[in-house]
Design a protein around this motif. Structure first.
Motif, PDB file in Angstrom:
ATOM      1  N   ALA A 176      28.738  33.516  -7.684  1.00  0.00           N
ATOM      2  CA  ALA A 176      27.377  33.997  -7.924  1.00  0.00           C
ATOM      3  C   ALA A 176      26.403  32.831  -7.904  1.00  0.00           C
ATOM      4  N   LYS A 177      25.167  33.107  -7.479  1.00  0.00           N
ATOM      5  CA  LYS A 177      24.137  32.072  -7.458  1.00  0.00           C
ATOM      6  C   LYS A 177      23.673  31.753  -8.872  1.00  0.00           C
ATOM      7  N   LYS A 201      23.498  33.522 -13.218  1.00  0.00           N
ATOM      8  CA  LYS A 201      23.683  34.560 -14.220  1.00  0.00           C
ATOM      9  C   LYS A 201      22.565  34.419 -15.237  1.00  0.00           C
ATOM     10  N   GLN A 210      33.382  41.850 -11.695  1.00  0.00           N
ATOM     11  CA  GLN A 210      32.566  40.986 -12.525  1.00  0.00           C
ATOM     12  C   GLN A 210      33.451  40.371 -13.607  1.00  0.00           C
ATOM     13  N   TYR A 269      18.979  38.735  -1.556  1.00  0.00           N
ATOM     14  CA  TYR A 269      19.712  38.741  -2.821  1.00  0.00           C
ATOM     15  C   TYR A 269      20.247  40.133  -3.151  1.00  0.00           C
ATOM     16  N   ALA A 282      21.654  41.871  -6.923  1.00  0.00           N
ATOM     17  CA  ALA A 282      21.843  41.607  -8.348  1.00  0.00           C
ATOM     18  C   ALA A 282      22.317  42.874  -9.035  1.00  0.00           C
ATOM     19  N   THR A 307      23.560  39.341 -12.928  1.00  0.00           N
ATOM     20  CA  THR A 307      24.256  38.421 -12.030  1.00  0.00           C
ATOM     21  C   THR A 307      23.606  38.503 -10.659  1.00  0.00           C
ATOM     22  N   TRP A 361      23.406  37.274  -6.618  1.00  0.00           N
ATOM     23  CA  TRP A 361      24.211  36.801  -5.495  1.00  0.00           C
ATOM     24  C   TRP A 361      23.349  36.617  -4.259  1.00  0.00           C
TER      25      TRP A 361
END
Length: 441
Positions: free
Chosen positions: A24-25, A27, A284, A301, A303, A312, A314
């Protein structure tokens, strides 16, 4: 109703194996309770989340940091958020049955709308921005004039028990609702008249509904299937099967991609044309329930959020590794507030999962292009000028909870409301019971 086409087996639909575990990018952590809803702002750089802790928070997608202080207001749980088509106002549905409005910097508009007698779980703005529809646990839908708050249509008595999800159609002439009684209904947004439905046989409570971009289809989440219906007849067209119950679905604003999240924290992307999975499903951390999912307006993105109290974020290309980017990413310019009436889709569009772009070169046109993927970018048609945000704000922001989830969504079926301590104690007991029932399934 026509017979449902047979689902391909997992062996027939399996995508190429991912070479590594996706990361993930960011959180976004800080909420003290479940996250029920969030919205991407039109700048594609910020997310605003709402939680059962009664606060909203604004996050930076690039840094992952909280911007400013949490937004606080009265009314209890925050159960639904919806961003206006012009990107300036966020509607907020509360536990006490009220609807609040906030600007994107966290300032609440003083006038608070009342009218529902129970939780407001779902919200949707009309594509023009002139109206806001709200759905409640009192079983009704109210359609208000967006500036004054005057109820112009309703209360629409849905007979759906709790109205868990609402979505305006791309043309704004219809509203889809799904409810606790395992049905989907389509209403005339000008009169409140039932047009289609109730669509039944959902298997469980309908918890999420979104329109295809041409309005011809409805995608929904209920049990272990994401279902696709013909919006004119209610005919079931296809089912996307999962291992666990789903809570929320979202369509990509750029390509034929459906995202599904739900019980067990599993996330799966699907190609809506081929009905094949994109990449592998992945859980997750902690396998906590996920209640809401959305794509950013530029499609860069994805999320989701839920029982783990965080969002989260991505990069979509990191989730389905067979998808490649052929142009550098940059932010889409803000659209002007002027609007044109959406036109019916042309015959050159083979399905309702593609969008007609603005008349300019867009660096995201080839975002999903890959020789290994069946995804097809939407063709650019200069003669058709749809405002992306005016459509997608109504397709992606409504992600309500599921009543059978092991969380606060299960409620006492009583005529009078319990006190706050009593309600929390009862909900905690129900949570444990539902966890056991789900396990036994």
């Amino acid at each position: 109703m026509s017979q449902l086409p047979a689902n391909p087996t997992p062996e027939e639909t399996a995508s190429p194996m991912q070479s590594k575990t996706p990361t993930a990018k960011h959180k976004f952590e800080g909420h003290k309770n479940n996250i029920q809803s969030f919205v991407f702002l039109h700048d594609n750089a910020h997310v605003v989340s709402g939680s059962l802790d009664g606060t909203m928070r604004k996050w930076d997608c690039e840094t992952g940091r909280l911007i400013g202080e949490p937004w606080k207001g009265n009314g209890g749980y925050i159960l639904a958020l919806a961003l206006s088509p012009d990107g300036k106002t966020i509607a907020c549905g509360r536990e006490d049955g009220s609807v609040q409005r906030w600007d994107t910097d966290g300032k609440m508009i003083k006038t608070i709308w009342t009218g529902h007698s129970d939780w407001v779980r779902s919200l949707s703005w009309s594509p023009s921005g002139g109206h806001i529809a709200s759905g409640s646990d009192d079983g009704t839908i109210l359609i208000r004039e967006a500036e004054s708050g005057k109820v112009e249509v309703g209360p629409i008595k849905t007979n759906q028990d709790w109205v868990l999800s609402l979505a305006y159609s791309p043309l704004g002439d219809r509203i889809a609702s799904c409810g606790n009684n395992k049905t989907i209904c389509i209403w005339d947004s000008n009169t409140g008249k039932l047009l289609v439905g109730p669509i039944e046989d959902l298997g469980n409570s309908g918890t999420s509904v979104v329109w295809s971009l041409d309005g011809s289809k409805l995608y929904s989440a209920s049990d272990k299937f994401a279902r696709v219906f013909d919006s004119g007849s209610g005919t079931l067209l296809h089912r996307f099967q999962h291992d666990n119950s789903l809570y929320s679905v979202a369509l990509s604003p750029k390509h034929n991609v459906l995202a599904c999240v739900g019980f067990g924290g599993v996330v799966q992307l699907w190609d809506t044309e081929s009905h094949k999975p994109l990449g592998q499903s992945f859980p997750q951390d902690g396998r906590k329930e996920l209640y809401c999912v959305s794509f950013s307006p530029d499609g860069q993105y994805l999320a989701y959020g839920g029982y783990d109290n965080k969002i989260t974020l991505w990069m979509v290309q990191d989730i389905a590794l067979q998808l490649t980017v052929h142009a550098p990413m940059s932010k889409i310019q803000d659209v002007t507030q002027e609007e044109t009436q959406p036109e019916p889709p042309s015959s050159s569009f083979p399905n309702g999962d593609e969008i007609m772009e603005e008349d300019r070169n867009n660096p995201y046109d080839n975002f999903f292009a890959s020789s290994q993927s069946s995804l097809t970018p939407a063709p650019c048609d200069p003669s058709r000028k749809r405002r992306l945000q005016n459509i997608f704000s109504n397709l992606s922001v409504l992600r309500p909870p599921v009543n059978h989830a092991p969380s606060v969504f299960m409620r006492p079926q009583t005529a009078t409301k319990a006190s706050a301590p009593q309600k929390k104690e009862e909900l905690e007991e129900e949570k444990n019971v539902v966890r056991m029932l789900t396990y036994l399934q």
